[in-house]
Design a protein around this motif. Structure first.
Motif, PDB file in Angstrom:
ATOM      1  N   SER A  84       0.824  -1.215   0.000  1.00  0.00           N
ATOM      2  CA  SER A  84       0.000   0.000   0.000  1.00  0.00           C
ATOM      3  C   SER A  84       0.854   1.259   0.000  1.00  0.00           C
ATOM      4  CB  SER A  84      -0.934  -0.011   1.222  1.00  0.00           C
ATOM      5  OG  SER A  84      -1.853  -1.086   1.147  1.00  0.00           O
ATOM      6  N   THR A  85       2.068   1.153  -0.483  1.00  0.00           N
ATOM      7  CA  THR A  85       3.000   2.280  -0.457  1.00  0.00           C
ATOM      8  C   THR A  85       2.474   3.474  -1.240  1.00  0.00           C
ATOM      9  OG1 THR A  85       4.803   0.658  -0.366  1.00  0.00           O
ATOM     10  CG2 THR A  85       5.388   2.938  -0.847  1.00  0.00           C
ATOM     11  N   THR A  86       2.113   3.239  -2.488  1.00  0.00           N
ATOM     12  CA  THR A  86       1.700   4.332  -3.363  1.00  0.00           C
ATOM     13  C   THR A  86       0.414   4.978  -2.881  1.00  0.00           C
ATOM     14  OG1 THR A  86       2.754   3.252  -5.260  1.00  0.00           O
ATOM     15  CG2 THR A  86       1.111   4.965  -5.729  1.00  0.00           C
ATOM     16  N   THR A  87      -0.576   4.181  -2.514  1.00  0.00           N
ATOM     17  CA  THR A  87      -1.864   4.739  -2.090  1.00  0.00           C
ATOM     18  C   THR A  87      -1.749   5.502  -0.778  1.00  0.00           C
ATOM     19  OG1 THR A  87      -2.436   2.650  -0.991  1.00  0.00           O
ATOM     20  CG2 THR A  87      -3.177   2.947  -3.269  1.00  0.00           C
ATOM     21  N   SER A  88      -0.725   5.187   0.035  1.00  0.00           N
ATOM     22  CA  SER A  88      -0.559   5.875   1.315  1.00  0.00           C
ATOM     23  C   SER A  88       0.259   7.148   1.206  1.00  0.00           C
ATOM     24  CB  SER A  88       0.123   4.945   2.331  1.00  0.00           C
ATOM     25  OG  SER A  88       1.477   4.711   1.966  1.00  0.00           O
ATOM     26  N   GLY A  89       0.884   7.377   0.061  1.00  0.00           N
ATOM     27  CA  GLY A  89       1.690   8.578  -0.115  1.00  0.00           C
ATOM     28  C   GLY A  89       3.101   8.478   0.421  1.00  0.00           C
ATOM     29  N   LEU A  90       3.530   7.280   0.803  1.00  0.00           N
ATOM     30  CA  LEU A  90       4.897   7.108   1.300  1.00  0.00           C
ATOM     31  C   LEU A  90       5.865   7.179   0.125  1.00  0.00           C
ATOM     32  CD1 LEU A  90       6.858   6.466   3.597  1.00  0.00           C
ATOM     33  CD2 LEU A  90       6.409   4.023   3.208  1.00  0.00           C
ATOM     34  N   ASP A  91       6.622   8.247   0.038  1.00  0.00           N
ATOM     35  CA  ASP A  91       7.478   8.510  -1.120  1.00  0.00           C
ATOM     36  C   ASP A  91       8.929   8.610  -0.664  1.00  0.00           C
ATOM     37  OD1 ASP A  91       8.531   9.165  -3.559  1.00  0.00           O
ATOM     38  OD2 ASP A  91       7.693  11.192  -3.630  1.00  0.00           O
ATOM     39  N   TYR A  92       9.622   7.500  -0.742  1.00  0.00           N
ATOM     40  CA  TYR A  92      11.036   7.452  -0.335  1.00  0.00           C
ATOM     41  C   TYR A  92      11.749   6.419  -1.185  1.00  0.00           C
ATOM     42  CZ  TYR A  92      15.221   6.188   2.305  1.00  0.00           C
ATOM     43  OH  TYR A  92      16.520   5.900   2.668  1.00  0.00           O
ATOM     44  N   VAL A  93      12.887   6.788  -1.726  1.00  0.00           N
ATOM     45  CA  VAL A  93      13.770   5.851  -2.432  1.00  0.00           C
ATOM     46  C   VAL A  93      15.179   6.050  -1.896  1.00  0.00           C
ATOM     47  CG1 VAL A  93      14.714   5.137  -4.664  1.00  0.00           C
ATOM     48  CG2 VAL A  93      12.333   5.887  -4.510  1.00  0.00           C
ATOM     49  N   HIS A  94      15.821   4.954  -1.524  1.00  0.00           N
ATOM     50  CA  HIS A  94      17.163   5.031  -0.949  1.00  0.00           C
ATOM     51  C   HIS A  94      18.199   5.355  -2.025  1.00  0.00           C
ATOM     52  CE1 HIS A  94      20.969   3.094   0.635  1.00  0.00           C
ATOM     53  NE2 HIS A  94      20.651   3.940   1.588  1.00  0.00           N
ATOM     54  N   PHE A  95      19.202   6.115  -1.609  1.00  0.00           N
ATOM     55  CA  PHE A  95      20.339   6.459  -2.466  1.00  0.00           C
ATOM     56  C   PHE A  95      21.598   5.992  -1.767  1.00  0.00           C
ATOM     57  CE2 PHE A  95      23.735   9.555  -3.526  1.00  0.00           C
ATOM     58  CZ  PHE A  95      23.807   9.357  -4.895  1.00  0.00           C
ATOM     59  N   ASN A  96      22.340   5.058  -2.377  1.00  0.00           N
ATOM     60  CA  ASN A  96      23.505   4.511  -1.680  1.00  0.00           C
ATOM     61  C   ASN A  96      24.825   5.142  -2.097  1.00  0.00           C
ATOM     62  OD1 ASN A  96      24.123   3.312  -4.151  1.00  0.00           O
ATOM     63  ND2 ASN A  96      23.657   1.217  -3.490  1.00  0.00           N
ATOM     64  N   ILE A 108      27.134  13.785  -6.768  1.00  0.00           N
ATOM     65  CA  ILE A 108      26.028  12.901  -7.166  1.00  0.00           C
ATOM     66  C   ILE A 108      26.024  12.657  -8.668  1.00  0.00           C
ATOM     67  CG2 ILE A 108      24.576  13.499  -5.188  1.00  0.00           C
ATOM     68  CD1 ILE A 108      23.051  15.413  -6.970  1.00  0.00           C
ATOM     69  N   ASP A 109      26.726  13.471  -9.426  1.00  0.00           N
ATOM     70  CA  ASP A 109      26.825  13.225 -10.868  1.00  0.00           C
ATOM     71  C   ASP A 109      27.687  12.008 -11.170  1.00  0.00           C
ATOM     72  OD1 ASP A 109      25.245  15.444 -11.464  1.00  0.00           O
ATOM     73  OD2 ASP A 109      26.978  16.795 -11.499  1.00  0.00           O
ATOM     74  N   ASP A 110      28.500  11.593 -10.183  1.00  0.00           N
ATOM     75  CA  ASP A 110      29.354  10.423 -10.373  1.00  0.00           C
ATOM     76  C   ASP A 110      28.651   9.126  -9.968  1.00  0.00           C
ATOM     77  OD1 ASP A 110      31.667  11.967 -11.129  1.00  0.00           O
ATOM     78  OD2 ASP A 110      31.844  12.536  -9.018  1.00  0.00           O
ATOM     79  N   ALA A 111      27.441   9.226  -9.438  1.00  0.00           N
ATOM     80  CA  ALA A 111      26.740   8.053  -8.919  1.00  0.00           C
ATOM     81  C   ALA A 111      26.329   7.106 -10.035  1.00  0.00           C
ATOM     82  CB  ALA A 111      25.512   8.485  -8.138  1.00  0.00           C
ATOM     83  N   THR A 112      26.416   5.812  -9.736  1.00  0.00           N
ATOM     84  CA  THR A 112      25.958   4.801 -10.690  1.00  0.00           C
ATOM     85  C   THR A 112      24.466   4.937 -10.947  1.00  0.00           C
ATOM     86  OG1 THR A 112      27.669   3.278  -9.923  1.00  0.00           O
ATOM     87  CG2 THR A 112      25.809   2.329 -11.129  1.00  0.00           C
ATOM     88  N   PHE A 113      23.728   5.217  -9.866  1.00  0.00           N
ATOM     89  CA  PHE A 113      22.285   5.437  -9.975  1.00  0.00           C
ATOM     90  C   PHE A 113      21.983   6.876  -9.560  1.00  0.00           C
ATOM     91  CE2 PHE A 113      22.839   0.929  -8.931  1.00  0.00           C
ATOM     92  CZ  PHE A 113      22.181   0.337 -10.004  1.00  0.00           C
ATOM     93  N   PRO A 114      21.240   7.615 -10.339  1.00  0.00           N
ATOM     94  CA  PRO A 114      20.970   9.024 -10.003  1.00  0.00           C
ATOM     95  C   PRO A 114      20.064   9.151  -8.791  1.00  0.00           C
ATOM     96  CG  PRO A 114      19.652   8.330 -11.887  1.00  0.00           C
ATOM     97  CD  PRO A 114      20.612   7.210 -11.605  1.00  0.00           C
ATOM     98  N   VAL A 115      20.120  10.313  -8.169  1.00  0.00           N
ATOM     99  CA  VAL A 115      19.184  10.615  -7.093  1.00  0.00           C
ATOM    100  C   VAL A 115      17.779  10.605  -7.676  1.00  0.00           C
ATOM    101  CG1 VAL A 115      18.435  12.363  -5.443  1.00  0.00           C
ATOM    102  CG2 VAL A 115      20.873  12.012  -5.873  1.00  0.00           C
ATOM    103  N   PRO A 116      16.829   9.922  -7.026  1.00  0.00           N
ATOM    104  CA  PRO A 116      15.462   9.868  -7.565  1.00  0.00           C
ATOM    105  C   PRO A 116      14.912  11.257  -7.829  1.00  0.00           C
ATOM    106  CG  PRO A 116      15.706   8.350  -5.724  1.00  0.00           C
ATOM    107  CD  PRO A 116      16.966   9.155  -5.783  1.00  0.00           C
ATOM    108  N   GLN A 117      14.243  11.416  -8.958  1.00  0.00           N
ATOM    109  CA  GLN A 117      13.719  12.712  -9.352  1.00  0.00           C
ATOM    110  C   GLN A 117      12.778  13.273  -8.290  1.00  0.00           C
ATOM    111  OE1 GLN A 117      11.769  12.667 -13.126  1.00  0.00           O
ATOM    112  NE2 GLN A 117      11.601  14.898 -13.279  1.00  0.00           N
ATOM    113  N   GLY A 118      12.993  14.522  -7.931  1.00  0.00           N
ATOM    114  CA  GLY A 118      12.146  15.173  -6.947  1.00  0.00           C
ATOM    115  C   GLY A 118      12.530  14.881  -5.513  1.00  0.00           C
ATOM    116  N   SER A 119      13.564  14.048  -5.295  1.00  0.00           N
ATOM    117  CA  SER A 119      13.959  13.689  -3.938  1.00  0.00           C
ATOM    118  C   SER A 119      15.114  14.561  -3.468  1.00  0.00           C
ATOM    119  CB  SER A 119      14.381  12.221  -3.876  1.00  0.00           C
ATOM    120  OG  SER A 119      13.299  11.373  -4.184  1.00  0.00           O
TER     121      SER A 119
END
Length: 584
Positions: A47-59, A102-113
């Motif tokens: 129920s992540t999306t319907t609850s509004g929980l918006d978090y993505v980890h950046f390592n 963060i431009d050197d990251a393998t995975f970019p920072v999630p958009q809007g985060s």
């Protein structure tokens, strides 16, 4: 005789035992799921999306394969604003490597985060049709939380005694202590309070080891790794891979004594805690030898685990080998990550479950009484199903409300999975999570395939926090993934409307009384033992409320043992409610 004084409703009779009468009031009630049993596909729903929980980890990975980038994050459940429902705190990563951006990251920072630790307020509402609508709002900035370190885990406890839970955040680097001001904001006071540990810490727990009424702090420090000491490591195929814990020296854990004035004293050496170390990943505090004083069990990575028995004089002795829980049944140390304690066999003492590296299996230690344990992993049927997986967050929960604790573990590798790498996977560590049902005869059955689509996901799962997020009387799970989203797995298992009872143990000043043990008598169905705790799992903090599934019966009596040793007995209040109980 006395009575439970209801804040909203009149309540049942109580019979105090050994101590003066207590008061108990009903907290805002939850509605049990009723009606027809849900299909197997509905046991847990994402129920992540319907609850509004918006978090993505950046390592912060950039191809260097730094050891620390594959470890976090944990997750914490807490009622920071005192409104009766559980809010969520999640530590966040940052870019690793001197001079890297963060431009050197393998995975970019999630958009809007935005990078930094996050706090989400639970704004649950009751809809017109009586159902609950859970909605999370990001209140990080409004709460004054400016945590910008490389986050690992979180411990929750009201160390100041103002009735509002505080946050201790473990980092790859200096740790943070966020004091809850009680007005919706936090102040960072780690240095002032004397707990600004700058070693690599993973898990921590607040508990009152000397029973003086003030929460002390145990911090599980890991190994002596830094970006400057980074070294190349290789897999058996000679390909570059992540290092393991034995590539670096372990460091000792730390124990801090609460001085009752807003600060802590480092008593690691004086207490004996600093005498031994093994690279700690998980920790749980409970009374394992049944003497009324809290002990500490430490899950170490590839080294013998420790059972610090409380000597009741400020000193601890490691009794893990004599207790039978330092190593597994083969005499081998394991890569212990997640750990939890709970009574899974109904005999009133604390049993242990641990998650490990693949090809080691999870481990179940049954408490045979007096703090002596036996490895019952094979007999319980937990070995073979877990053998291919690397488990992190792990814990007991009664997901089907039958009164028996089940087991959930979230998985994700720490070294490259060759098959995924050959497919071109950029982060070839992901695995599926697992759910095991307690059959009530000492055995468990893996039911992951029947638990719903949420268990079909393959991610690099790390943290798992257990608690009743929607206040409907069953246990939900918050799961975090390394370089992935946080997920709220909502428990929708109804089992025909089985009953339940919630207990919120409050200290005289209004804080949750961590360490309180509750015995719920259910007539011929027997008794159930639970304790109030926020620790366990991996780098995470759980719901401190006590939730007891009653199955098809109702409770007849309620017996509370407070951390002080005082005991109180009540005629059981009505089920399908949370009840707040505090000593008078």
């Amino acid at each position: 005789m006395g009575c439970l004084v209801g804040g909203w409703l009149a309540a049942a009779a109580l019979a105090p035992a050994q101590v003066p009468a207590a008061t108990a009031e009903e907290s805002p009630r939850g509605e049990a799921t009723t009606g027809e049993s849900l299909s197997a596909d509905d046991w847990f729903v994402d129920s992540t999306t319907t609850s509004g929980l918006d978090y993505v980890h950046f390592n912060g990975m950039s191809g260097e394969m730094y050891f620390s980038e594959i470890v976090g994050p944990g997750v914490g459940l807490l009622d920071y604003d005192g409104d009766g429902d559980l809010d969520i705190f999640i530590p966040q990563g940052s870019m690793l490597g001197e001079g890297k951006t963060i431009d050197d990251a393998t995975f970019p920072v999630p958009q809007g985060s935005a990078l930094g630790d996050r706090l989400f307020r639970n704004d649950t509402v009751i809809k017109a049709d009586g159902t609950r609508g859970v909605h999370f709002v990001d209140v990080t900035l409004a709460a004054g939380l400016r945590g910008l370190g490389y986050g690992m885990g979180v411990a929750v406890g009201d160390y100041t005694g103002n009735g509002f839970p505080d946050l201790y955040v473990t980092n790859f680097g200096r740790n943070d202590l966020w004091r809850n001001e009680g007005d919706g904001t936090f102040e960072e006071v780690a240095a002032v309070a004397g707990v600004a540990d700058d070693r690599w810490s993973i898990s921590a727990t607040f508990f009152d080891y000397d029973r003086d009424g003030h929460l002390d702090l145990f911090v599980a420090d890991y190994v002596d790794f830094s970006i400057n000491t980074h070294k190349p490591c290789f897999s058996t195929s000679s390909a570059r891979d992540y290092c393991g814990p034995r590539s670096y020296n372990p460091v000792p854990a730390r124990l801090y004594h609460n001085d009752g004035k807003g600060g802590f004293e480092d008593v690691s050496a004086r207490s004996g805690i600093a005498a031994e170390f093994g690279g700690a990943l998980g920790v749980v505090a409970a009374d394992f030898d049944e003497d009324g004083w809290p002990d500490i069990y430490v899950a170490n990575d590839q080294s013998p685990n420790q059972l610090w028995i409380n000597q009741r004089d400020g000193h601890f002795v490691d009794d893990a080998f004599l207790a039978g829980i330092a190593v597994n049944m083969d005499g081998a140390p394991e890569a212990s990550m997640g750990v939890d304690a709970g009574d899974i066999d109904g005999d009133g003492d604390e049993d242990l479950i641990l998650s490990h590296l693949n090809r080691q299996s999870n481990t179940l230690y049954i408490n045979e009484g007096g703090g002596l344990f036996s490895d019952q992993t094979l007999q319980a049927g937990l070995a073979a199903p877990s053998f291919p997986y690397t488990g992190f967050g792990a814990g007991w929960l009664d997901f089907d409300s039958d009164g028996a604790l089940d087991f959930l573990v979230v998985n994700g590798e720490v070294q490259v999975i060759g098959a995924l790498a050959l497919e071109g996977d950029q982060f070839p560590l992901h695995q599926q999570n697992q759910l095991y049902r307690n059959l009530g005869d000492g055995k468990f059955e893996e039911v992951s395939a029947r638990a719903g689509a949420a268990f079909e996901l393959s991610e690099v799962s790390r943290g798992a926090a257990f608690g009743d997020v929607d206040n409907d009387g069953d246990g939900d799970v918050l799961v975090t993934a390394n370089q992935g989203p946080a997920r709220w797995l909502e428990n929708r298992y109804s089992a025909g409307g089985r009953s339940w009872l919630g207990v919120v143990s409050r200290s005289p000043y209004g804080a949750t009384s961590l360490g309180t043990r509750v015995r719920v008598d259910r007539g011929k169905a027997g008794s159930v033992w639970r304790r109030s705790r926020a620790d366990g799992s991996y780098a995470s903090a759980n719901d401190p409320r006590i939730l007891v599934g009653l199955g098809e019966v109702e409770a007849s009596a309620l017996v509370l043992t407070w951390p002080s040793g005082a005991v109180q007995r009540f005629n059981a209040p009505a089920g399908r409610n949370y009840w707040v109980v505090s000593p008078r």
